[in-house]
Design a protein around this motif. Structure first.
Motif, PDB file in Angstrom:
ATOM      1  N   UNK A 205      13.367  -1.471  37.841  1.00  0.00           N
ATOM      2  CA  UNK A 205      14.355  -1.085  36.827  1.00  0.00           C
ATOM      3  C   UNK A 205      14.215   0.403  36.533  1.00  0.00           C
ATOM      4  N   UNK A 206      15.356   1.083  36.465  1.00  0.00           N
ATOM      5  CA  UNK A 206      15.384   2.522  36.214  1.00  0.00           C
ATOM      6  C   UNK A 206      16.358   2.841  35.072  1.00  0.00           C
ATOM      7  N   UNK A 207      15.964   3.777  34.235  1.00  0.00           N
ATOM      8  CA  UNK A 207      16.891   4.368  33.272  1.00  0.00           C
ATOM      9  C   UNK A 207      17.766   5.356  34.033  1.00  0.00           C
TER      10      UNK A 207
ATOM     11  N   UNK B 276      21.746   8.283  22.812  1.00  0.00           N
ATOM     12  CA  UNK B 276      22.324   7.179  22.041  1.00  0.00           C
ATOM     13  C   UNK B 276      22.509   5.920  22.882  1.00  0.00           C
ATOM     14  N   UNK B 277      22.826   6.076  24.161  1.00  0.00           N
ATOM     15  CA  UNK B 277      23.040   4.927  25.034  1.00  0.00           C
ATOM     16  C   UNK B 277      21.998   4.914  26.144  1.00  0.00           C
ATOM     17  N   UNK B 278      21.420   3.736  26.354  1.00  0.00           N
ATOM     18  CA  UNK B 278      20.429   3.567  27.416  1.00  0.00           C
ATOM     19  C   UNK B 278      20.988   2.600  28.460  1.00  0.00           C
ATOM     20  N   UNK B 279      21.350   3.131  29.620  1.00  0.00           N
ATOM     21  CA  UNK B 279      21.841   2.311  30.711  1.00  0.00           C
ATOM     22  C   UNK B 279      20.776   2.222  31.798  1.00  0.00           C
TER      23      UNK B 279
ATOM     24  N   UNK C 283      17.778   9.382  37.725  1.00  0.00           N
ATOM     25  CA  UNK C 283      17.167   8.161  37.204  1.00  0.00           C
ATOM     26  C   UNK C 283      15.728   8.454  36.798  1.00  0.00           C
ATOM     27  N   UNK C 284      15.231   7.608  35.897  1.00  0.00           N
ATOM     28  CA  UNK C 284      13.845   7.730  35.448  1.00  0.00           C
ATOM     29  C   UNK C 284      13.147   6.399  35.667  1.00  0.00           C
TER      30      UNK C 284
ATOM     31  N   UNK D 241       8.015   7.249  34.034  1.00  0.00           N
ATOM     32  CA  UNK D 241       8.541   8.513  33.537  1.00  0.00           C
ATOM     33  C   UNK D 241       8.899   9.517  34.607  1.00  0.00           C
ATOM     34  N   UNK D 242       8.641   9.183  35.871  1.00  0.00           N
ATOM     35  CA  UNK D 242       8.962  10.116  36.957  1.00  0.00           C
ATOM     36  C   UNK D 242      10.467  10.181  37.167  1.00  0.00           C
TER      37      UNK D 242
END
Length: 409
Positions: A3-5, A20-23, A99-100, A104-105
């Protein structure tokens, strides 16, 4: 399953802006894998799920293929073999294609971080041209990030111009044009939205009524910026300054001077009656884009009455009452707030006038309060009936407004 942010959350974190939004993008999973963990499906065209605890969006990594014109002309493919880079490759701008990971990378295959540093809005791939909504999104991001010095990369502007020439913009549905425009009007520098659309030639296609204002001269003693299109840009940015994030004020500012494009050339640079002439093109624009009723109605009031607001101290108290009544301001004072913000933006959205005072706003606000404080009950108690009550009520309100006017002299 990994899973990636992704997207705006990563971009805004790197810019030091509030997120505000985390996808999220999920790689190596099937829909049933997420369903088994309690995720709730919401996607219609492709697999998107809501986290069982946070309700944040988690989408399966996917690719897309162009199948037709417009925003809906795509086929999507999602399965465990789709990689994160393939998913990021379908995005519009490099700054949105990062992407993160959990540790945190940063995953940045298209140099989005570099473009953030260089303040560039640059497309990810040539597939950018396949979706006309991306042109609007670039213009909207320009409105958001222009105060930070962002600009559209030359090669991206070239692609946008090609999209317009190819007719892709003609396939944009009104609802999506309005959705992106409304967001842009709530951004920090909405003028950048117009400039990007105009440079790409999309403004003439999507907003011919606005495009027609550029090059139309105004009297330099009142408008040192002269060009009406430039004036509208300045009014938009002043509206954003006076009413941050208020897209209703922004739409009123955008459309307040449409009548100036209709002034006969032999009358220029004067624009006698432009406030009334602008109503017809405003109604055309609002109908074409399916603008919400309240937006269209208040914008029409600003278009028709903004000059009366400017000369409020010259109006008779009875005329001020008629102005307030036309806005339904005695029952809905918030409409007057929007009206005055747009009118003040018009007055101060001129070269060299950004810091001018606008006492008309304070006067009309106090006039509204004074008039609204007058009620019918005393006249009913006096035995008045029917039209006589209305006449007495109006007279008392006019007197109350006159008293307010005296306090400003």
């Amino acid at each position: 399953m990994r899973i990636y942010l992704v997207g705006g959350a990563v971009r805004d974190k790197l810019l030091g802006r509030a997120v505000t939004d985390h996808d999220h993008v999920v790689v190596g999973a099937r829909p049933e894998d997420l369903l088994a963990q309690g995720y709730r499906p919401v996607g219609k065209d492709f697999p998107v799920f809501l986290h069982p605890d946070t309700a944040e969006e988690y989408a399966l990594a996917r690719t897309e293929r162009k199948t037709g014109h417009g925003y809906h002309g795509f086929a999507f493919h999602a399965d465990p073999s789709v990689t994160l880079e393939q998913d990021l490759a379908r995005r519009d701008l490099t700054i949105n294609a990062m992407a993160e990971a959990d540790d945190g990378s940063l995953v940045d295959p298209f140099d989005g971080a570099r473009d953030l540093d260089q303040r560039l809005l640059r497309h990810v791939s040539p597939a950018f041209v396949e979706d006309p909504v991306r042109l609007l999104r670039v213009a909207r991001f320009a409105a958001r990030f222009a105060p930070l010095g962002f600009r559209v990369a030359p090669e991206t502007m070239t692609l946008m111009q090609q999209m317009v020439r190819a007719g892709e913009v003609d396939h944009l549905v009104p609802e999506r044009v309005w959705q992106e425009t409304r967001k842009a009007l709530g951004e920090a520098q909405p003028s950048a939205f117009l400039r990007v659309l105009r440079e790409s030639a999309a403004l003439a296609v999507l907003f011919p009524e606005i495009d027609a204002l550029y090059g139309v001269p105004q009297r330099a003693e009142f408008h040192p910026e002269v060009d009406t299109g430039v004036h509208v840009e300045m009014v938009l940015d002043m509206a954003a300054r006076l009413a941050p994030g208020n897209d209703l004020v922004g739409f009123c500012a955008l459309t307040h001077d449409l009548g100036k494009a209709l002034t006969p050339s032999d009358v220029l640079p004067r624009h006698v009656g432009h406030e009334h002439a602008g109503v017809a093109p405003l109604r055309t624009l609002a109908a074409r884009l399916k603008v919400p009723t309240e937006f269209a109605a208040l914008a029409e009031q600003v278009c028709r009455e903004h000059l009366n607001a400017h000369r409020a101290f010259e109006l008779k108290p009875a005329t001020v009452l008629r102005l307030l009544s036309s806005l339904d301001a005695l029952r809905r004072p918030e409409r007057l707030q929007v009206f005055l913000a747009a009118c003040e933006a018009d007055k101060r959205g001129r070269l060299g006038h950004a810091d001018d005072d606008y006492p008309q706003a304070a006067y009309l606000l106090q006039a509204q309060q004074a008039a609204a404080a007058v009620h019918a009950e005393p006249y009913v108690a006096q035995g008045l009936q029917g039209p006589a009550i209305g006449e007495a009520l109006a007279a008392a309100r006019v007197a109350a407004i006159a008293a307010v006017r005296q306090s400003f002299t």
